[in-house]
Design a protein around this motif. Structure first.
Motif, short mmCIF file in Angstrom:
data_model
loop_
_atom_site.label_atom_id
_atom_site.label_comp_id
_atom_site.label_asym_id
_atom_site.label_seq_id
_atom_site.Cartn_x
_atom_site.Cartn_y
_atom_site.Cartn_z
N GLN A 1 -23.84 -14.14 -8.76
CA GLN A 1 -23.38 -12.63 -8.92
C GLN A 1 -21.88 -12.53 -8.51
O GLN A 1 -20.99 -12.04 -9.14
CB GLN A 1 -24.15 -11.67 -8.70
CG GLN A 1 -25.64 -11.42 -9.62
CD GLN A 1 -26.17 -10.23 -9.22
OE1 GLN A 1 -26.03 -9.55 -8.28
NE2 GLN A 1 -26.97 -9.89 -10.17
N GLY A 2 -21.80 -13.03 -7.31
CA GLY A 2 -20.34 -12.74 -6.57
C GLY A 2 -19.53 -13.61 -7.17
O GLY A 2 -18.26 -13.14 -7.40
N SER B 1 -27.44 -13.94 -5.49
CA SER B 1 -26.27 -13.24 -4.83
C SER B 1 -25.06 -13.94 -5.17
O SER B 1 -23.96 -13.66 -5.18
CB SER B 1 -26.65 -12.87 -3.40
OG SER B 1 -27.46 -11.83 -3.21
N VAL C 1 -23.77 -3.73 -11.55
CA VAL C 1 -23.33 -4.41 -10.36
C VAL C 1 -21.92 -4.48 -9.89
O VAL C 1 -21.15 -4.72 -10.78
CB VAL C 1 -23.91 -6.03 -10.23
CG1 VAL C 1 -23.39 -6.92 -9.09
CG2 VAL C 1 -25.33 -6.07 -10.56
N ARG C 2 -21.79 -3.86 -8.65
CA ARG C 2 -20.49 -3.56 -8.18
C ARG C 2 -19.87 -4.73 -7.40
O ARG C 2 -20.67 -4.82 -6.32
CB ARG C 2 -20.25 -2.28 -7.71
CG ARG C 2 -18.77 -1.89 -7.06
CD ARG C 2 -18.83 -0.55 -6.55
NE ARG C 2 -17.48 0.32 -6.46
CZ ARG C 2 -17.29 1.25 -6.09
NH1 ARG C 2 -18.40 2.19 -5.57
NH2 ARG C 2 -16.01 1.79 -5.98
N VAL C 3 -18.97 -5.31 -7.70
CA VAL C 3 -18.25 -6.34 -6.67
C VAL C 3 -16.80 -5.86 -6.14
O VAL C 3 -15.83 -5.88 -7.09
CB VAL C 3 -18.28 -7.81 -7.29
CG1 VAL C 3 -17.74 -8.80 -6.46
CG2 VAL C 3 -19.77 -7.86 -7.99
N GLU D 1 -25.75 -4.52 -0.46
CA GLU D 1 -25.48 -3.20 -1.39
C GLU D 1 -26.47 -3.28 -2.34
O GLU D 1 -27.06 -2.28 -2.78
CB GLU D 1 -24.16 -3.22 -1.79
CG GLU D 1 -22.93 -2.98 -0.77
CD GLU D 1 -21.54 -2.93 -1.62
OE1 GLU D 1 -20.67 -2.32 -0.78
OE2 GLU D 1 -21.41 -3.37 -2.64
N GLN D 2 -26.72 -4.37 -3.03
CA GLN D 2 -27.84 -4.57 -4.01
C GLN D 2 -29.25 -4.43 -3.30
O GLN D 2 -30.22 -3.85 -4.13
CB GLN D 2 -27.73 -5.89 -4.57
CG GLN D 2 -26.44 -6.24 -5.52
CD GLN D 2 -26.30 -5.11 -6.53
OE1 GLN D 2 -27.64 -4.76 -7.31
NE2 GLN D 2 -25.51 -4.21 -6.49
N ARG E 1 -21.83 -8.73 1.46
CA ARG E 1 -21.61 -7.35 1.52
C ARG E 1 -22.40 -7.09 -0.13
O ARG E 1 -23.21 -6.18 -0.14
CB ARG E 1 -20.27 -7.00 1.26
CG ARG E 1 -19.98 -5.22 0.78
CD ARG E 1 -18.59 -4.89 0.91
NE ARG E 1 -17.87 -5.39 0.01
CZ ARG E 1 -16.78 -6.27 0.26
NH1 ARG E 1 -16.54 -6.45 1.72
NH2 ARG E 1 -15.93 -6.83 -0.41
N LEU E 2 -22.14 -7.88 -0.84
CA LEU E 2 -22.80 -7.55 -2.36
C LEU E 2 -24.48 -7.88 -2.42
O LEU E 2 -24.94 -6.61 -2.72
CB LEU E 2 -22.40 -8.75 -3.31
CG LEU E 2 -23.03 -8.80 -4.70
CD1 LEU E 2 -22.73 -7.62 -5.44
CD2 LEU E 2 -22.82 -10.09 -5.27
N GLN E 3 -24.75 -8.53 -1.24
CA GLN E 3 -26.27 -8.85 -1.27
C GLN E 3 -26.95 -7.51 -0.53
O GLN E 3 -28.07 -7.10 -0.90
CB GLN E 3 -26.58 -10.04 -0.65
CG GLN E 3 -28.26 -10.27 -0.48
CD GLN E 3 -28.64 -11.62 -0.04
OE1 GLN E 3 -28.20 -12.57 -0.86
NE2 GLN E 3 -29.07 -11.82 1.19
N GLY F 1 -18.41 -11.83 -10.36
CA GLY F 1 -17.53 -10.70 -10.02
C GLY F 1 -16.04 -11.04 -9.59
O GLY F 1 -15.15 -10.41 -10.13
#
Length: 413
Positions: free
Chosen positions: A252-253, A249, A297-299, A317-318, A313-315, A256
């Protein structure tokens, strides 16, 4: 489908979501030899018996029906994988003893460059290269349609166990068959997954970093690699622990946020490779096959937000989407209602077991090193290798990016 041109057929199976995409690209880009191929290179020490290892490779194929498939289409265009009986192993032996600086890399490159025809099994080949008296390299080259990265150490481990058993049928009990996974896929609620992805991607726009598209068949990418300084790695891990985040996460963040800075978007999307192995499927961790899938993956990151809030938030949502990772990317893009490509960069966090020390030894044969090679058709692929410290690799299309640009991307990350 011309069944008359195949040997005895055992069964006909549907395709997994990524298999459909890879088959489309393989048929579309016949000239891109090596792009849809994965390789595992195993360094072997000891008095290897080549015929015995060849018998082990044949036993491996005999034990796994999904390694003996041909990909065909019905007259309607529907793709199928046809399991064929009695497929002989494609085996080669090369002796490089006495050659200066011989490593077997040229053999691996040649194997990768020889294209597979998805309609003609086997879609794998084995090359045993002798480098010295008791030093060898086994090169296993497989079309990506058959296996994913998680499967590669399983292939090597099972080969060694079969070799130890004499190359015959007295090796380990075969794992659960790949067809169990295909049956699991067929039982999933596709419409429910479509609805979940439609909710998750509502209002999203495409994110393209390259600015243009490839005009011809894709080529093997160039690669730039960085080993992150250990203090930085320790800091990232401390950040993750403090806020209940995974390293996946965090990175990935970060990617993003970089994409947002580079494109001027506060809402970006990129692709990510997910393992696709459902925990509820018995024996899935030891199955050999293609399970991975590519998902968006949406950031969303506004300038006034704290970075840790973006990552949290990213984690969250995933995590909500994990039960829907099996849906085909084409269906996900339909749910997103975005015309054209949704993204042109791919994020890969490699987490599969790849430790040669955990592989079995077989009658003097020892696996002393193991490496894997693959590629994607995306213009830019970011690969995170978490073994030891943290290594980041950017594989890029030389037609759309140059090395200085990729270096700057890494610095921003």
């Amino acid at each position: 489908m011309d069944a008359a041109r195949l040997p005895i057929i055992e069964e006909v199976l549907p395709l997994a979501p990524l298999q459909e995409g890879l088959l489309f690209h393989a048929e579309l880009d016949q000239g891109s030899a090596g792009l849809y191929v994965v390789q595992v290179l195993a360094e072997l020490d000891g008095p290897v018996q080549p015929e015995r290892l060849r018998a082990a490779a044949q036993a491996l194929m005999d034990r796994h029906p999904n390694l003996r498939v041909a990909f065909r289409r019905r007259r309607s265009g529907e793709p199928l994988q046809v399991v064929v009986r009695d497929v002989p192993v494609d085996w080669h032996e090369i002796d490089l003893r006495g050659l200066a600086a011989a490593s077997g890399d040229e053999v691996a490159d040649e194997d990768r460059a020889r294209p597979f025809d998805p309609a003609r099994p086997p879609l794998s080949r084995f090359s045993l290269v002798r480098l010295d008296q008791d030093r060898w390299r086994l090169i296993v080259t497989v079309h990506h349609l058959l296996v994913d990265g998680w499967s590669l150490p399983l292939v090597v481990g099972e080969l060694v166990e079969l070799y130890r058993a004499g190359g015959g049928g007295d090796g380990p009990a075969p794992p659960a068959p790949y067809r169990d996974y295909l049956a699991w896929l067929a039982a999933q609620d596709r419409q429910a997954s479509m609805a979940e992805w439609e909710r998750a991607l509502a209002g999203v726009a495409s994110t393209r970093l390259s600015g243009s598209s490839l005009t011809g068949p894709p080529r093997l990418p160039a690669r730039v690699t960085w080993v992150l300084p250990q203090p930085l790695v320790e800091g990232l891990r401390a950040l993750a622990r403090a806020h209940g985040l995974t390293m996946n996460s965090v990175l990935q963040g970060a990617w993003g946020i970089v994409l947002g800075l580079l494109t001027g978007q506060e809402d970006v999307v990129f692709g990510a490779a997910v393992s696709g192995r459902p925990a509820e499927l018995p024996g899935v961790e030891s199955m050999i096959g293609l399970f991975i899938n590519t998902i968006p993956v949406r950031v969303r990151a506004r300038p006034a937000e704290r970075v840790v809030d973006v990552l949290t938030r990213l984690q969250h949502e995933q995590a909500q989407l994990m039960a829907h990772h099996h849906l085909a990317l084409s269906d996900i893009q339909t749910a997103a209602a975005v015309a054209g490509e949704l993204f042109d960069t791919l994020f890969v966090f490699e987490s599969y077991p790849f430790d040669p020390d955990r592989l079995p030894a077989g009658d003097g044969l020892r696996v002393t090193g193991i490496d894997a090679r693959d590629a994607t058709h995306y213009p830019l692929t970011l690969v995170v290798l978490p073994r030891g410290g943290l290594t980041i690799e950017l594989a890029y299309s030389t037609e759309l990016f140059d090395a200085p640009t990729v270096e700057r991307l890494a610095q921003r990350l």
